[in-house]
Structures are given as C-alpha cells and as structure tokens.
Design a protein around this motif. Sequence first.
Motif, PDB file in Angstrom:
ATOM      1  N   PRO A  48       0.933  -1.269   0.185  1.00 40.74           N
ATOM      2  CA  PRO A  48       0.067   0.022  -0.055  1.00 40.74           C
ATOM      3  C   PRO A  48       0.814   1.294  -0.052  1.00 40.74           C
ATOM      4  CG  PRO A  48      -0.245  -1.141   2.200  1.00 40.74           C
ATOM      5  CD  PRO A  48       0.562  -1.878   1.166  1.00 40.74           C
ATOM      6  N   LEU A  49       2.074   1.159   0.494  1.00 46.53           N
ATOM      7  CA  LEU A  49       3.016   2.189   0.707  1.00 46.53           C
ATOM      8  C   LEU A  49       3.429   2.709  -0.913  1.00 46.53           C
ATOM      9  CD1 LEU A  49       4.930   1.628   3.794  1.00 46.53           C
ATOM     10  CD2 LEU A  49       2.927   3.128   3.366  1.00 46.53           C
ATOM     11  N   LEU A  50       3.346   1.777  -1.746  1.00 48.53           N
ATOM     12  CA  LEU A  50       3.805   2.164  -3.179  1.00 48.53           C
ATOM     13  C   LEU A  50       2.402   3.246  -3.879  1.00 48.53           C
ATOM     14  CD1 LEU A  50       4.253  -1.430  -4.637  1.00 48.53           C
ATOM     15  CD2 LEU A  50       6.089   0.471  -4.527  1.00 48.53           C
ATOM     16  N   LEU A  51       1.469   3.484  -2.967  1.00 50.75           N
ATOM     17  CA  LEU A  51       0.576   4.396  -3.616  1.00 50.75           C
ATOM     18  C   LEU A  51       0.364   5.639  -2.345  1.00 50.75           C
ATOM     19  CD1 LEU A  51      -2.315   1.362  -4.267  1.00 50.75           C
ATOM     20  CD2 LEU A  51      -1.228   2.994  -5.857  1.00 50.75           C
ATOM     21  N   ASP A  52       1.594   5.690  -1.847  1.00 53.72           N
ATOM     22  CA  ASP A  52       1.361   6.646  -0.724  1.00 53.72           C
ATOM     23  C   ASP A  52       1.242   8.048  -1.054  1.00 53.72           C
ATOM     24  OD1 ASP A  52       2.092   6.717   2.605  1.00 53.72           O
ATOM     25  OD2 ASP A  52       2.577   8.694   1.487  1.00 53.72           O
ATOM     26  N   VAL A  53       0.513   9.190  -0.634  1.00 59.48           N
ATOM     27  CA  VAL A  53       0.612  10.385  -1.262  1.00 59.48           C
ATOM     28  C   VAL A  53       1.895  11.274  -1.126  1.00 59.48           C
ATOM     29  CG1 VAL A  53      -1.915  10.770  -0.522  1.00 59.48           C
ATOM     30  CG2 VAL A  53      -0.085  11.299   1.071  1.00 59.48           C
ATOM     31  N   VAL A  54       2.844  10.488  -0.448  1.00 51.53           N
ATOM     32  CA  VAL A  54       4.008  11.356  -0.154  1.00 51.53           C
ATOM     33  C   VAL A  54       5.193  10.670  -1.223  1.00 51.53           C
ATOM     34  CG1 VAL A  54       5.916  11.711   1.419  1.00 51.53           C
ATOM     35  CG2 VAL A  54       3.709  11.833   2.283  1.00 51.53           C
ATOM     36  N   PRO A  55       5.672  11.234  -2.153  1.00 47.02           N
ATOM     37  CA  PRO A  55       6.441  10.714  -3.131  1.00 47.02           C
ATOM     38  C   PRO A  55       7.608   9.809  -2.520  1.00 47.02           C
ATOM     39  CG  PRO A  55       5.909  13.120  -3.543  1.00 47.02           C
ATOM     40  CD  PRO A  55       5.227  12.740  -2.305  1.00 47.02           C
ATOM     41  N   SER A  56       8.269  10.541  -1.266  1.00 47.73           N
ATOM     42  CA  SER A  56       9.402   9.790  -0.674  1.00 47.73           C
ATOM     43  C   SER A  56       9.220   8.516  -0.275  1.00 47.73           C
ATOM     44  CB  SER A  56      10.102  10.792   0.176  1.00 47.73           C
ATOM     45  OG  SER A  56       9.284  11.118   1.076  1.00 47.73           O
ATOM     46  N   VAL A  57       7.946   8.227   0.440  1.00 49.45           N
ATOM     47  CA  VAL A  57       7.432   7.046   1.007  1.00 49.45           C
ATOM     48  C   VAL A  57       7.474   6.012  -0.238  1.00 49.45           C
ATOM     49  CG1 VAL A  57       6.006   5.905   2.271  1.00 49.45           C
ATOM     50  CG2 VAL A  57       6.531   8.210   2.767  1.00 49.45           C
ATOM     51  N   GLN A  58       6.603   6.438  -1.301  1.00 43.72           N
ATOM     52  CA  GLN A  58       6.371   5.693  -2.616  1.00 43.72           C
ATOM     53  C   GLN A  58       7.715   5.114  -3.034  1.00 43.72           C
ATOM     54  OE1 GLN A  58       4.894   7.947  -5.774  1.00 43.72           O
ATOM     55  NE2 GLN A  58       2.653   7.917  -4.693  1.00 43.72           N
ATOM     56  N   GLN A  59       8.880   6.328  -3.155  1.00 45.77           N
ATOM     57  CA  GLN A  59      10.127   5.617  -3.972  1.00 45.77           C
ATOM     58  C   GLN A  59      10.945   4.706  -2.987  1.00 45.77           C
ATOM     59  OE1 GLN A  59      11.865   9.679  -4.145  1.00 45.77           O
ATOM     60  NE2 GLN A  59       9.949  10.426  -5.408  1.00 45.77           N
ATOM     61  N   THR A  60      10.868   4.861  -1.789  1.00 44.07           N
ATOM     62  CA  THR A  60      11.529   4.337  -0.667  1.00 44.07           C
ATOM     63  C   THR A  60      10.862   2.585  -0.565  1.00 44.07           C
ATOM     64  OG1 THR A  60      12.350   6.211   0.441  1.00 44.07           O
ATOM     65  CG2 THR A  60      12.697   4.216   1.366  1.00 44.07           C
ATOM     66  N   ALA A  61       9.535   2.768  -0.640  1.00 44.55           N
ATOM     67  CA  ALA A  61       8.980   1.378  -0.555  1.00 44.55           C
ATOM     68  C   ALA A  61       9.270   0.583  -1.823  1.00 44.55           C
ATOM     69  CB  ALA A  61       7.570   1.615  -0.475  1.00 44.55           C
ATOM     70  N   ALA A  62       9.499   1.231  -2.930  1.00 48.02           N
ATOM     71  CA  ALA A  62       9.898   0.655  -4.312  1.00 48.02           C
ATOM     72  C   ALA A  62      11.232   0.115  -4.005  1.00 48.02           C
ATOM     73  CB  ALA A  62       9.628   1.488  -5.543  1.00 48.02           C
ATOM     74  N   LEU A  63      12.005   0.687  -3.638  1.00 47.48           N
ATOM     75  CA  LEU A  63      13.558   0.533  -3.454  1.00 47.48           C
ATOM     76  C   LEU A  63      13.558  -0.794  -2.678  1.00 47.48           C
ATOM     77  CD1 LEU A  63      16.598   1.201  -3.907  1.00 47.48           C
ATOM     78  CD2 LEU A  63      16.301   2.623  -1.596  1.00 47.48           C
TER      79      LEU A  63
END
Length: 508
Positions: A48-63
Amino acid sequence: MSQRHTLQVFEQYQKARLAFVQSVADLATRPQNIETLQNAGVMALLRPLLLDVVPSVQQTAALALGRLANYSDHLAESVVRGDILPQLVYSLAEQNRFYKKAAAFVLRAVAKHSPQLAQSVIDCGALDALVVCLEEFDPSVKEAATWALGYIARHNAELSQHVVDAGGVPLLVLCLQEPEIALKRVAASALSDIAKHSPELAQTVVDAGAIAHLAQMILNPDAQLKRQVFSALSQIAKHSVDLAEMVVEAEIFPTAFACLNDTDEYVKKNCATLIREIVKHTPELAQMIVNAGGVAAVVNYVASTRGNVRLPGIMMLGYTAAHTESLAMAVIVSKGINQLSIALNEETEDHILAATAWALGQIGRHTPEHAKSVAVANVLPKLLQLYMRTDMSEDLQTKAKKALKNILQKCVYLPVLEPLLHEASPNILKHVVAQFSKVLPHDPKARRLFVTSGGLKKIQEIKAEEGSPLAEYINTINSCFPEEVVKYYSPGYADELLERVENHANKA
C-alpha cells in the motif's frame, strides 16, 4: 489547539511511514535480515505504501521491494503474487524520475531470476512502459529501464524478441551515444544479451546501427564499458559469416589487438573471444585477422594468461590452424606451438587441456612439416598421457586421442615417434607403427637409427593379430632389415642362442 494537534498526528504518521520504509530498505541490504522481514509479512506492508501520497515514501517502498526481490526467486515470486507489478508499471508512466528509477529496479530484480518471472514482468505490460522510459530526459531513468530490458532479454530468444517487438533496440542504440559512461555500459550489455540468442536477433541489433557505435568505444578508458563492447561484438560475430564480416568491416583491427594487453582480465578475455568468433567462420576471415597481426598478438596473449582467460586464445589458434596449411603455418611461425605446449603442461582443468590438445591436432594434421613442428615440441608423450589417464574427462581423452591421430598420420620424423613405441596404447601404437612402415623402406639412415635406438627390438615384442593392419605394418618394417637382424632382436632369441651354445659344448 485541536487543529494543530490534528496536523501533528498526520505529521507523525507521515514520519512514521517514511521511517518504516527507510528502515526496511536499509535492512533489506543485508542477507541475514531477509528471512525475518519476510516472516514479518513485509511484502503486504510495503504494497500500500507504493500508492502513498508522499513521493519519498513511494520511492523508498519501491526501493525496499526491489532489494527484497533481488535477493531470491522466492521473494521475487512473492512480488508477482502480491499483484505489485501492475502498480509499478502504472507508476512508470505517471510518477517522477526518482520513482521511475525505483520501479524499474523492482522490475529488473524480478525479471533476473528466471524466464518465467521475466515473462510475468512482460505480462503486466512492463515492456512498453520501460521502452518509453528510454526516451526520458533523465539519464538515470534510461539506465534503470535499460537494466530491466537487458535482464528480460538475457534469458532466451523468445523474451528477447518481445523486447525487439516493443521497439527497444533502436532506443538502446541511442543510449550508446549518450555521454554518460554508466548508460553506455548498460546499453552495450543489453544489446549483447539480445544479440546472443540467434542470427535474426543479432541482425536486428546490426540493422539498428549498433556496430559502428560499439566500434568507436573499443579504446575507451573505462574497462567496464570495454568489457560490454567486446561482449556485444562477439555475440554479433559468432552467428554467421555475414555478421562476422560486418564486425570486421567496422575497421576495429588491428586497433583492437591492444586490448589483449589490457589490465582488466575481462576486457582481455572478451577481446580474445571476439577474435575467436571471427576466425572460426572461414579461411578468408581468418586470413584477414592474420594479415592484421592477429596471430602474433594472440600467441602473446596465450603466453601471458592462465585458466579460463587463456581459453579463447587457445581456441583462436586452433580455429585459425584448422582452415588451411598456410594458416596453420602462420600459427607455427608465430611460435604458437610453443605456447600451446606450455599451456598443455601448466593447465589443470580438463576443458582447457581438451581445447589445447584439439588446437595442437589442428596444427599438426596438414602435412609432415606441420606434424614435425608439433612433434618436436615434445607434446606427443603428454597427449598420450592425457589420453591414457582414467581420471580425465571423456571429452579430454577423446580430444587427446584425436590430436595424436591427426599428428601421427602425418608425422614422418622418427626420433619423436620412437618413445611412443615403448608406452603407446594399442590404439595409438597402430598409428605409430604405420608411420615407421612408411618411412623406413626409403631411408637407410632412419633404418640404422631404428636399430640402434631399440625401435626394431620393440617392434618384435608387439603382439599383433595375424592378418591385421598392425601385423602388416610390422611385416613391412621387418622386410627392411636382413632376416638374421630381425631374428636377433626377436623375443627369446638370446635364450635360443645360449641353448645352442650349450648344445654345441655338449657335442664337443
């Protein structure tokens, strides 16, 4: 007060999410943490954090997901089963460059493990999105997408064809022309992975203009780039005469020979592999390499390398010598036999010894002069030893036996053959005796030497089946000498003489 408090709650929640994904991404870099993270259900928490409203959370979750998927095929399958890939593909088209890099990394990490997982990446529509990323302005996004495409293509021809059909090859060739070294490296690697599978795929790479751009980079100071450039050119040249000719026509020789002395072992090996893949096709291509100074350069390479790095150089000499008498003589003149002889004594791995034995056989099989050049290097006893040893691989024994036969069938230089009479197997013995039966009838000096060295005595000790080719060869040899001389060296004759002496004494 309550409004500020509300904002603080959300800020704390945001910080907590970011701290969580950063911690997971950090923990995922160490193998000892992977099982614990998996048992804690980290995949379900990251999705679910891949869809987070905060870009840095999305990117780090993907990493973090990429690092986990990179670790094992089991974790990569978890990413596929968790229905994460479609979200990543969507994000490749919609999000910022940092997220695109992270998403491409996850796709690459999944695709690398197996053709099945690479197919899962294709099935979720990733190819079109990755190819679009090759047109991004940011070079790091292009690099991440190129990595992913290369990892998909490397598995088999079918997956490579999907990359081609998505329009990836012309854009990969454009990436070769970008100024960033890292992007050049990975683009050359991806093109190599596409070209290696079939002549048709290699032709697609050639048709996109790849050879000219690869050829321009053979002397680039970056070793990792040169590795990939020589690999790509090798994968193109190996398939057919036409493709090899296109590589040669790019005028990379003799300049490329300098890379046989590179400080990087993989640059050296890939350069030698390219030369091998060119000379194997036709005498004409081999002659072009010889005329450019290629044999001497490869002989020096064989002299200065060991093990698997040495192998393509050994094979290049074998392929060159196999074509014609004159090309085999070019290897001899460049002192190729000496270095192959050294390799035969230095190397320990069966597959390298097998290649060396094969190469020596290709040099020696043409004429008596070629065979003598090989024989006087004292390789025949070593080849015989490799053939006779039961702890060697079947391939090595076969190659050593074939090399011995190739050389013996042409060798008329008796001094090097005589030692083989005393230790040869029945299989090899037949060929050794056959050569003596050819030479001795016409050479008085050879006959004298044959007697004084013990050769004639050894011939009488050989038990040959009546009417067999070996028996006929022995009869031919014996007919070259007076009957009493042959009898003198026959087994038991000394005892017979002593018995006659005793009988004579008794009569007296």
